[in-house]
Design a protein around this motif. Structure first.
Motif, PDB file in Angstrom:
ATOM      1  N   PHE A 198      49.256  69.795  91.969  1.00  0.00           N
ATOM      2  CA  PHE A 198      49.093  69.752  90.514  1.00  0.00           C
ATOM      3  C   PHE A 198      47.612  69.572  90.203  1.00  0.00           C
ATOM      4  CE2 PHE A 198      48.132  67.206  86.779  1.00  0.00           C
ATOM      5  CZ  PHE A 198      48.710  67.956  85.776  1.00  0.00           C
ATOM      6  N   CYS A 199      47.082  70.397  89.313  1.00  0.00           N
ATOM      7  CA  CYS A 199      45.694  70.269  88.859  1.00  0.00           C
ATOM      8  C   CYS A 199      45.682  70.237  87.333  1.00  0.00           C
ATOM      9  CB  CYS A 199      44.855  71.454  89.337  1.00  0.00           C
ATOM     10  SG  CYS A 199      44.671  71.572  91.113  1.00  0.00           S
ATOM     11  N   GLY A 200      45.041  69.225  86.779  1.00  0.00           N
ATOM     12  CA  GLY A 200      44.961  69.179  85.329  1.00  0.00           C
ATOM     13  C   GLY A 200      44.675  67.787  84.801  1.00  0.00           C
ATOM     14  N   ARG A 201      44.754  67.656  83.498  1.00  0.00           N
ATOM     15  CA  ARG A 201      44.513  66.373  82.860  1.00  0.00           C
ATOM     16  C   ARG A 201      45.670  65.422  83.142  1.00  0.00           C
ATOM     17  NH1 ARG A 201      43.684  69.953  78.904  1.00  0.00           N
ATOM     18  NH2 ARG A 201      45.481  69.200  77.705  1.00  0.00           N
ATOM     19  N   LEU A 202      45.336  64.176  83.363  1.00  0.00           N
ATOM     20  CA  LEU A 202      46.352  63.163  83.645  1.00  0.00           C
ATOM     21  C   LEU A 202      46.735  62.497  82.326  1.00  0.00           C
ATOM     22  CD1 LEU A 202      44.708  61.637  86.848  1.00  0.00           C
ATOM     23  CD2 LEU A 202      46.320  63.557  86.665  1.00  0.00           C
ATOM     24  N   ARG A 203      47.680  63.132  81.648  1.00  0.00           N
ATOM     25  CA  ARG A 203      48.142  62.627  80.364  1.00  0.00           C
ATOM     26  C   ARG A 203      49.655  62.741  80.296  1.00  0.00           C
ATOM     27  NH1 ARG A 203      44.443  64.844  75.508  1.00  0.00           N
ATOM     28  NH2 ARG A 203      45.776  63.316  74.480  1.00  0.00           N
ATOM     29  N   GLN A 204      50.240  62.005  79.391  1.00  0.00           N
ATOM     30  CA  GLN A 204      51.695  61.919  79.289  1.00  0.00           C
ATOM     31  C   GLN A 204      52.347  63.280  79.071  1.00  0.00           C
ATOM     32  OE1 GLN A 204      53.009  59.185  76.290  1.00  0.00           O
ATOM     33  NE2 GLN A 204      55.176  59.454  76.728  1.00  0.00           N
ATOM     34  N   GLU A 205      51.726  64.136  78.244  1.00  0.00           N
ATOM     35  CA  GLU A 205      52.347  65.411  77.924  1.00  0.00           C
ATOM     36  C   GLU A 205      52.423  66.370  79.112  1.00  0.00           C
ATOM     37  OE1 GLU A 205      48.084  65.619  76.190  1.00  0.00           O
ATOM     38  OE2 GLU A 205      49.715  64.152  76.355  1.00  0.00           O
ATOM     39  N   LYS A 206      51.709  66.067  80.177  1.00  0.00           N
ATOM     40  CA  LYS A 206      51.776  66.900  81.378  1.00  0.00           C
ATOM     41  C   LYS A 206      53.069  66.672  82.170  1.00  0.00           C
ATOM     42  CE  LYS A 206      47.743  68.980  81.067  1.00  0.00           C
ATOM     43  NZ  LYS A 206      47.606  70.450  80.963  1.00  0.00           N
ATOM     44  N   ARG A 207      53.769  65.593  81.867  1.00  0.00           N
ATOM     45  CA  ARG A 207      55.078  65.295  82.460  1.00  0.00           C
ATOM     46  C   ARG A 207      55.048  65.287  84.003  1.00  0.00           C
ATOM     47  NH1 ARG A 207      59.932  68.160  79.633  1.00  0.00           N
ATOM     48  NH2 ARG A 207      59.277  69.935  80.905  1.00  0.00           N
ATOM     49  N   ILE A 208      54.014  64.684  84.542  1.00  0.00           N
ATOM     50  CA  ILE A 208      53.860  64.609  86.000  1.00  0.00           C
ATOM     51  C   ILE A 208      54.998  63.841  86.669  1.00  0.00           C
ATOM     52  CG2 ILE A 208      52.320  63.875  87.865  1.00  0.00           C
ATOM     53  CD1 ILE A 208      49.984  64.337  85.939  1.00  0.00           C
ATOM     54  N   PRO A 209      55.580  62.813  86.043  1.00  0.00           N
ATOM     55  CA  PRO A 209      56.722  62.127  86.674  1.00  0.00           C
ATOM     56  C   PRO A 209      57.866  63.064  87.057  1.00  0.00           C
ATOM     57  CG  PRO A 209      55.883  60.789  84.889  1.00  0.00           C
ATOM     58  CD  PRO A 209      55.149  62.102  84.812  1.00  0.00           C
TER      59      PRO A 209
END
Length: 252
Positions: free
Chosen positions: A54-65
């Motif tokens: 995963f590459c990108g901004r670490l923000r809630q809307e990215k739904r990384i969980p």
């Protein structure tokens, strides 16, 4: 898809311009040794394991969980980026459990290019992307994508061709897509042709459209001026003719 989103939000646009120059950093060739070094870093020293990136901004809307929840236990998920949630992902860093977080600083594009080439699959569960540049970057580097079936991703990924569109809330669907890619079932891992236009084409078509729309008005406005010029021309011709006659009559 981006144009569709803009129209749905009532944003008036003439077209979407693709600026390919911004992707030049992802085209150069890299040595196998450099790619292997990047893979070793991303995998936490386990380069033999399948590697999700995963590459990108670490923000809630990215739904990384959702990515973490769907990750098969025998695979590594590397999270690369920066943002408001960076401290949270520092705590999640655990290479022994297959979670590698490189979130200390922004990653230069030249290094990010190596990361894409080192990974097996680029993943994203974000459901709000307008363009989704990371997908295009990854595909330029030969890295297939498994991304959320939403937003700008829809225009960039074709199932079974260069990746898969999935609902990351359905972990089993995401895992099936991962398995399919690892079994080398994709047909063409490269960017899809973008339905975008050159800036000058957009400007030219815009100008032509408005010129055509104004043409009737221009005729209405110019007609009186043409009549006036014609009338003045007639008066001038008549005055010239009378002046010539008068001169002839006064000649001895």
């Amino acid at each position: 898809e981006y144009l569709k989103i803009l129209n749905e939000r009532h944003v008036r646009v003439q077209g979407v311009v693709s600026c390919d120059d911004q992707y030049e950093a992802f085209r150069p060739h890299d040595s196998e040794a450099d790619i292997a070094e990047a893979r070793n870093l991303l995998s936490g020293g386990c380069p033999e394991k399948p590697l999700l990136l995963f590459c990108g901004r670490l923000r809630q809307e990215k739904r990384i969980p959702l990515l973490l929840a769907a990750r098969p236990p025998n695979m590594v998920l590397a999270i690369v980026g920066n943002g408001t949630d960076v401290e949270c992902y520092k705590k999640l860093h655990n290479p022994a459990k297959g979670i590698v977080c490189l979130v200390e600083e922004m990653v230069p594009q030249a290094r990010l290019r190596l990361f894409y080439k080192a990974a097996d699959i680029h993943v994203s569960a974000s459901d709000f992307e307008t363009l989704g540049n990371t997908v295009h970057e990854g595909l330029l580097c030969g890295c297939p994508a498994i991304v959320q079936r939403a937003g700008g991703y829809i225009s960039q990924v074709r199932d079974g061709q260069n990746g898969y569109l999935v609902d990351w809330e359905d972990a089993q669907e995401a895992q099936r897509a991962i398995e399919s890619i690892l079994k080398h079932k994709l047909t063409s891992v490269m960017p899809l042709p973008r339905k975008a236009r050159e800036a000058m084409d957009i400007v030219s078509s815009y100008a032509s459209a408005h010129t055509s729309a104004l043409a009737p008005l221009m005729v209405i406005v110019s007609y009186p001026a043409i009549c006036l010029l014609w009338g003045m021309s007639c008066l001038y011709e008549r005055f010239s003719l009378e002046s010539t006659r008068a001169e002839r009559m006064t000649d001895p």
